[in-house]
Design a protein around this motif. Structure first.
Motif, PDB file in Angstrom:
ATOM      1  N   TYR A 267     -15.683  32.115 -15.573  1.00 59.50           N
ATOM      2  CA  TYR A 267     -14.660  31.199 -15.052  1.00 59.50           C
ATOM      3  C   TYR A 267     -13.820  30.821 -16.257  1.00 59.50           C
ATOM      4  O   TYR A 267     -14.322  30.265 -17.230  1.00 59.50           O
ATOM      5  CB  TYR A 267     -15.298  29.966 -14.432  1.00 59.50           C
ATOM      6  CG  TYR A 267     -14.325  29.079 -13.690  1.00 59.50           C
ATOM      7  CD1 TYR A 267     -14.102  29.236 -12.332  1.00 59.50           C
ATOM      8  CD2 TYR A 267     -13.618  28.071 -14.356  1.00 59.50           C
ATOM      9  CE1 TYR A 267     -13.207  28.429 -11.640  1.00 59.50           C
ATOM     10  CE2 TYR A 267     -12.725  27.253 -13.676  1.00 59.50           C
ATOM     11  CZ  TYR A 267     -12.520  27.437 -12.321  1.00 59.50           C
ATOM     12  OH  TYR A 267     -11.627  26.633 -11.642  1.00 59.50           O
TER      13      TYR A 267
ATOM     14  N   ASP B 132     -24.367  39.249 -13.156  1.00 62.21           N
ATOM     15  CA  ASP B 132     -24.211  38.704 -11.804  1.00 62.21           C
ATOM     16  C   ASP B 132     -25.070  39.565 -10.881  1.00 62.21           C
ATOM     17  O   ASP B 132     -24.752  40.724 -10.615  1.00 62.21           O
ATOM     18  CB  ASP B 132     -22.740  38.761 -11.405  1.00 62.21           C
ATOM     19  CG  ASP B 132     -22.464  38.115 -10.058  1.00 62.21           C
ATOM     20  OD1 ASP B 132     -23.218  38.414  -9.107  1.00 62.21           O
ATOM     21  OD2 ASP B 132     -21.498  37.346  -9.950  1.00 62.21           O
TER      22      ASP B 132
ATOM     23  N   GLU C 265     -13.976  23.318 -14.209  1.00 64.68           N
ATOM     24  CA  GLU C 265     -13.280  23.414 -12.932  1.00 64.68           C
ATOM     25  C   GLU C 265     -12.284  22.267 -12.749  1.00 64.68           C
ATOM     26  O   GLU C 265     -11.180  22.476 -12.226  1.00 64.68           O
ATOM     27  CB  GLU C 265     -14.294  23.428 -11.777  1.00 64.68           C
ATOM     28  CG  GLU C 265     -15.159  24.668 -11.701  1.00 64.68           C
ATOM     29  CD  GLU C 265     -16.352  24.632 -12.669  1.00 64.68           C
ATOM     30  OE1 GLU C 265     -17.054  25.656 -12.769  1.00 64.68           O
ATOM     31  OE2 GLU C 265     -16.574  23.572 -13.313  1.00 64.68           O
TER      32      GLU C 265
ATOM     33  N   VAL D 104     -20.458  32.326 -16.381  1.00 67.81           N
ATOM     34  CA  VAL D 104     -21.182  31.963 -15.163  1.00 67.81           C
ATOM     35  C   VAL D 104     -22.471  32.769 -15.068  1.00 67.81           C
ATOM     36  O   VAL D 104     -23.552  32.223 -14.823  1.00 67.81           O
ATOM     37  CB  VAL D 104     -20.306  32.207 -13.918  1.00 67.81           C
ATOM     38  CG1 VAL D 104     -21.089  31.896 -12.644  1.00 67.81           C
ATOM     39  CG2 VAL D 104     -19.040  31.348 -13.993  1.00 67.81           C
TER      40      VAL D 104
ATOM     41  N   THR E 240     -19.735  37.712 -14.556  1.00 66.83           N
ATOM     42  CA  THR E 240     -18.816  36.774 -13.916  1.00 66.83           C
ATOM     43  C   THR E 240     -18.520  35.617 -14.851  1.00 66.83           C
ATOM     44  O   THR E 240     -19.439  35.017 -15.429  1.00 66.83           O
ATOM     45  CB  THR E 240     -19.401  36.240 -12.601  1.00 66.83           C
ATOM     46  OG1 THR E 240     -19.544  37.329 -11.675  1.00 66.83           O
ATOM     47  CG2 THR E 240     -18.494  35.186 -11.976  1.00 66.83           C
TER      48      THR E 240
ATOM     49  N   ASN F  13     -11.507  32.846 -11.709  1.00 66.45           N
ATOM     50  CA  ASN F  13     -12.714  33.648 -11.526  1.00 66.45           C
ATOM     51  C   ASN F  13     -12.449  35.105 -11.874  1.00 66.45           C
ATOM     52  O   ASN F  13     -11.456  35.683 -11.435  1.00 66.45           O
ATOM     53  CB  ASN F  13     -13.199  33.553 -10.076  1.00 66.45           C
ATOM     54  CG  ASN F  13     -13.763  32.182  -9.756  1.00 66.45           C
ATOM     55  OD1 ASN F  13     -14.809  31.803 -10.274  1.00 66.45           O
ATOM     56  ND2 ASN F  13     -13.065  31.440  -8.903  1.00 66.45           N
ATOM     57  N   GLU F  14     -13.365  35.685 -12.628  1.00 66.75           N
ATOM     58  CA  GLU F  14     -13.269  37.116 -12.932  1.00 66.75           C
ATOM     59  C   GLU F  14     -14.670  37.708 -12.986  1.00 66.75           C
ATOM     60  O   GLU F  14     -15.567  37.150 -13.608  1.00 66.75           O
ATOM     61  CB  GLU F  14     -12.565  37.371 -14.264  1.00 66.75           C
ATOM     62  CG  GLU F  14     -12.408  38.866 -14.539  1.00 66.75           C
ATOM     63  CD  GLU F  14     -11.851  39.189 -15.921  1.00 66.75           C
ATOM     64  OE1 GLU F  14     -11.335  40.305 -16.106  1.00 66.75           O
ATOM     65  OE2 GLU F  14     -11.954  38.340 -16.824  1.00 66.75           O
ATOM     66  N   THR F  15     -14.843  38.820 -12.292  1.00 68.44           N
ATOM     67  CA  THR F  15     -16.082  39.597 -12.382  1.00 68.44           C
ATOM     68  C   THR F  15     -15.703  40.981 -12.866  1.00 68.44           C
ATOM     69  O   THR F  15     -14.812  41.619 -12.301  1.00 68.44           O
ATOM     70  CB  THR F  15     -16.788  39.671 -11.022  1.00 68.44           C
ATOM     71  OG1 THR F  15     -17.144  38.347 -10.595  1.00 68.44           O
ATOM     72  CG2 THR F  15     -18.054  40.506 -11.120  1.00 68.44           C
TER      73      THR F  15
END
Length: 400
Positions: free
Chosen positions: A190, A294, A235, A290, A188, A248-250
């Motif tokens: 950002y 995850d 942010e 992040v 994950t 956001n990317e996972t």
């Protein structure tokens, strides 16, 4: 292990196993044909009343998911054509899928003795109790009146689906359920993306920005990075530059929109680190790692991988069992179409008024809308009627 096992007939049993019913399937009162043989498969005879119950439940699941989108013309909507160019409606597709679903139940039940699988006394009692609950409800009585079904038939449906589920568990019991973090890892990030392409709002065509516009985007990215280094959070900077929508990317290995080089850069960082300005497939990117692994997303991916392994194992075995049967099977000829025509979905009830409790995730359906066109592959039922299931064996055992 049970929670990983894909179930057959999700929409059907999500409805039947909870014995929560709706009225509104606008069919005539009990037909004289309801006890007429509809088709035979793998030595099992299926009569109209049984198939009618399955069809009514399938109708409820589809309407719960799609009626609000497609409206009152949903069932007559053309979704494809047959080999001769004749239209196939949503109703046609669902009715054929229902037959395929019932065929699977019959095949699995017929393999139970060979695999030494049977229902326990408690499981049989649960089926009987659920059938009685169904029969005692006003809605259930209406369905019996409509379809020609009765409490004994409902108990049979409960028992056959419970046994089919246990046979399926037996088939996949030896599938490897161990999945490493490396195989399942979900990362994950950002990220702030300063795009270097633009999309035409009318045609959807994607083109590169001019060199001068690219340079301006890079300058923005460098200014944003300086703000972060000066103390602002990534942010906060995303808010300032209005870049929060896709921040956001996972992703799993090879899946990031940023490309392989971006993934390699993230793998070289520690959780919490923020990158320099990177040139990626998306444009100029500043990314915060992040979580390289995850935990929650990775655990979910492990379950998905196990589920896929089990689905493949089951499908391989099922195709082995039915290869010869299906070489001889023809839906148009082997199902009595005059009898099957008794079942129609002509008048729909509003999805919000239904009390089925069948959600979009619970429905065993796969309809994709594009503009005013819906495309559905009915053959998915053969291979994946048991996929995307949310009804577990534990729920079936305890449903009332």
């Amino acid at each position: 292990m049970k929670k990983h096992i894909n179930r057959i007939l999700t929409a059907v049993m999500a409805f039947v196993m909870t014995a929560v019913l709706v009225t509104g399937c606008s069919l005539s009162s009990q037909s004289e044909q309801s006890k007429t043989l509809l088709f035979s498969y793998d030595g099992s005879d299926v009569y109209l009343d049984e198939a009618w119950v399955y069809a009514k439940i399938a109708q409820t699941g589809y309407e719960s998911q799609y009626l609000s989108t497609f409206g009152d013309t949903m069932w007559s909507m053309q979704i494809s054509t047959d080999d001769d160019g004749n239209p196939i409606t949503m109703e046609d597709m669902v009715k054929e899928n229902v037959i395929e679903q019932i065929k699977q139940v019959k095949v699995l039940n017929n393999k139970a003795e060979e695999l030494k699988v049977s229902l326990t006394d408690d499981e049989k009692k649960t089926a009987a109790d659920n059938a009685k609950t169904f029969a005692d409800q006003e809605e259930g009585k209406a369905i019996f009146e409509e379809t020609g079904a009765n409490q004994d038939l409902m108990q049979k449906i409960y028992e056959e689906n419970a046994l089919a589920s246990k046979v399926q568990q037996e088939v996949v019991k030896d599938v490897d359920t161990e999945v490493s973090d490396d195989e399942a890892r979900q990362t994950t990030v950002y990220k702030l993306v300063f795009e270097t392409t633009e999309t035409d709002s009318e045609t959807g065509a994607v083109t590169d920005l001019s060199d001068s516009k690219k340079a301006a985007q890079k300058k923005k990215a460098e200014a944003a990075l300086k703000e972060i280094k000066d103390g602002k959070t990534i942010e906060e900077v995303a808010e300032e530059y209005e870049l929060t929508d896709s921040a956001n990317e996972t992703y799993g290995a090879g899946e990031s929109a940023g490309g392989d080089d971006f993934e390699k850069e993230m793998a070289s960082m520690k959780d919490g680190d923020i990158s320099d300005v990177l040139t990626t497939n998306e444009g100029y990117v500043i990314a915060k790692l992040v979580a390289y692994t995850d935990e929650e997303a990775t655990a979910t991916q492990k379950e998905t991988i196990v589920s896929e392994r089990q689905s493949e194992a089951y499908q391989e075995k099922y195709e082995e069992w039915t290869k010869d049967l299906d070489e001889e099977w023809d839906y148009a000829e082997d199902v009595d179409q005059d009898v099957w025509a008794e079942v129609t979905f002509g008048e729909e009830t509003e999805a919000e008024e239904s009390s089925t409790g069948v959600t979009a995730e619970e429905s065993d359906t796969s309809v994709e809308a594009e503009s005013e066109e819906v495309t559905t592959e009915s053959e998915e039922t053969d291979a994946t009627a048991n996929e995307e299931s949310t009804t577990t064996a534990e729920e079936a055992d305890t449903a009332e």
